[in-house]
Design an enzyme around this catalytic site. Sequence first.
Site, PDB file in Angstrom:
ATOM      1  CD  GLN A 245     -12.616  23.310 -17.941  1.00 48.10           C
ATOM      2  OE1 GLN A 245     -12.342  22.454 -17.110  1.00 48.10           O
ATOM      3  NE2 GLN A 245     -12.682  23.023 -19.233  1.00 48.10           N
ATOM      4  CG  ASP A 297      -4.414  17.934 -23.561  1.00 46.62           C
ATOM      5  OD1 ASP A 297      -4.472  17.041 -24.425  1.00 46.62           O
ATOM      6  OD2 ASP A 297      -4.271  17.688 -22.349  1.00 46.62           O
ATOM      7  CD  GLU A 317     -12.599  19.174 -23.745  1.00 45.37           C
ATOM      8  OE1 GLU A 317     -13.021  19.889 -22.817  1.00 45.37           O
ATOM      9  OE2 GLU A 317     -11.846  18.188 -23.574  1.00 45.37           O
ATOM     10  CG  ASP A 349     -21.785  15.357 -20.323  1.00 43.73           C
ATOM     11  OD1 ASP A 349     -20.899  15.577 -19.482  1.00 43.73           O
ATOM     12  OD2 ASP A 349     -22.590  14.401 -20.246  1.00 43.73           O
ATOM     13  CB  ALA A 350     -17.847  12.242 -22.146  1.00 42.54           C
ATOM     14  CG  ASP A 368      -6.568  12.452 -21.219  1.00 41.24           C
ATOM     15  OD1 ASP A 368      -6.275  12.396 -20.013  1.00 41.24           O
ATOM     16  OD2 ASP A 368      -5.954  13.154 -22.041  1.00 41.24           O
TER      17      ASP A 368
END
Length: 505
Positions: A245, A297, A317, A349-350, A368
């Site tokens: 991203q 974050d 994350e 990757d979750a 989240d």
Amino acid sequence: MTCWRALLLAAVAACAACGIIYELALLTLSASLDGGGIIATSLIVAGYIAALGAGALLVKPLLERAEITFIAVEALLGIVGGLSATALYVAFSFIGGSLWVLALGTALIGALVGAEVPLLMTLLQRGRTTGATDAGRVLANLTAADYLGALIGGLVWPFILLPHLGMIRGAAATGIINLAAAAVVAVFLLRQVVSVRQLGTALCALAAALVLLATLLARAADIETTSRQRLYADPIIAYRHSAYQEIVITRRGKDMRLYLDGGLQFCTLDEYRYTESLVYPALGQGARSVLVLGGGDGLAARELLRQPRVDKIVQVELDPAVVELARTTMRSANGGSLDNPRVEIVTGDAMTWLRGPNLGKFDAVIVDLPDPDTPVLGRLYSTEFYTLAARALAPGGLMVVQAGSPYSTPKAFWRTVSTIQAAGYAVTPYHVHVPTFGDWGFALATRGDTAPRPSVPREAPPLRFLNQSVLDAATVFSDDIRPLELDPSTLEHPRVVEDMRHGYD
């Protein structure tokens, strides 16, 4: 003649690699700027393939002059492909739309790449009396070189060019390679079949195009910085384009903001409203271990560390670039939470991580993740995903999911609630007002039949926004955002992705 054809086939492979890289660059930038999606991707791919056929037909009248036409096509392809990402980015930044640039770039690149094969086939057949079998062999060699080049280009773009050069410089560098391949063909292969004047003209044109792309390569950072800043009201203080991203952080005074692919993730002026509402209801009255999926974050971890009973936090994350920025540029916002010994960072990757062995059990799971506005993110809002998350939830444990806005994207919000319920949870939706985002919703869930009541833990530290009265009111929804009964979103049918797009219309 054997060396002649071998060198020409090598040029075929190089040009094919460049062609696929141009298209991948346009697809990547389109996804970054406009969100991509299956419709946009399908139109780009289909348009590119159609343009290949059109280019092959349009070049037929020029086959008698295949040598000089090939050089002209490669020069144009190098320029158009090398400049395509820049044109798309600048158009998006200055005009506000880039679809027409994307369509034009796709058509031009596809047509030029489509013209290559008939020209190369003609060059390979020069001076030969060809039977059907011999023609088949020539076509087989040409096709093999073309496909091999496409494979190389498909691997070079995500693993080398994009992570190390970015989209604009990566496309420009590819254009330079394209021009270099054309120059090799001109100097070593065509000097015997074209006039000195034609060869000189061709080389001058290639040199001029090369200078143009080299200048772009050198000034790409300035172009990117100027164009990117126009997209954001506040000064940009950090930027990364990772493998996943585009990450932008802006700051004006005390107002720091994080954007992922142009979407706002938090604003330090009011993020505490979101973060407190996300974290504390998940803790129940005694959570000691917490799994955070997303939240790179570090804001959720910051609040969890304020709870002395919480002694284990595992943070999953996907993007290490987000974690790096959280530890540096965003440190003032998260208090250095990701460097705390109670926090274990897992990069991955979750969904893949949840499928792994030896997950352990957690008293609370906090999901989240960014809004599901792409198919990639939509899989993390599926029944299958929440079923996997149950593997990590201890008996009686709570899971909270950020579910988007019940006002701006009501179908996506209630779709998420229905999806969690379909995975075997009892769910209590709630929503709060976050000035930056407006009305924002969450889903509190537990395994079983009794929906949990959102509550603030007894041992919670002093909070700026959340208290039990606020939480009690948060479970009430007015008629204009009343609950909707919707089919769940699944991997096979990611309904929530379309819900998100329609919600913004």
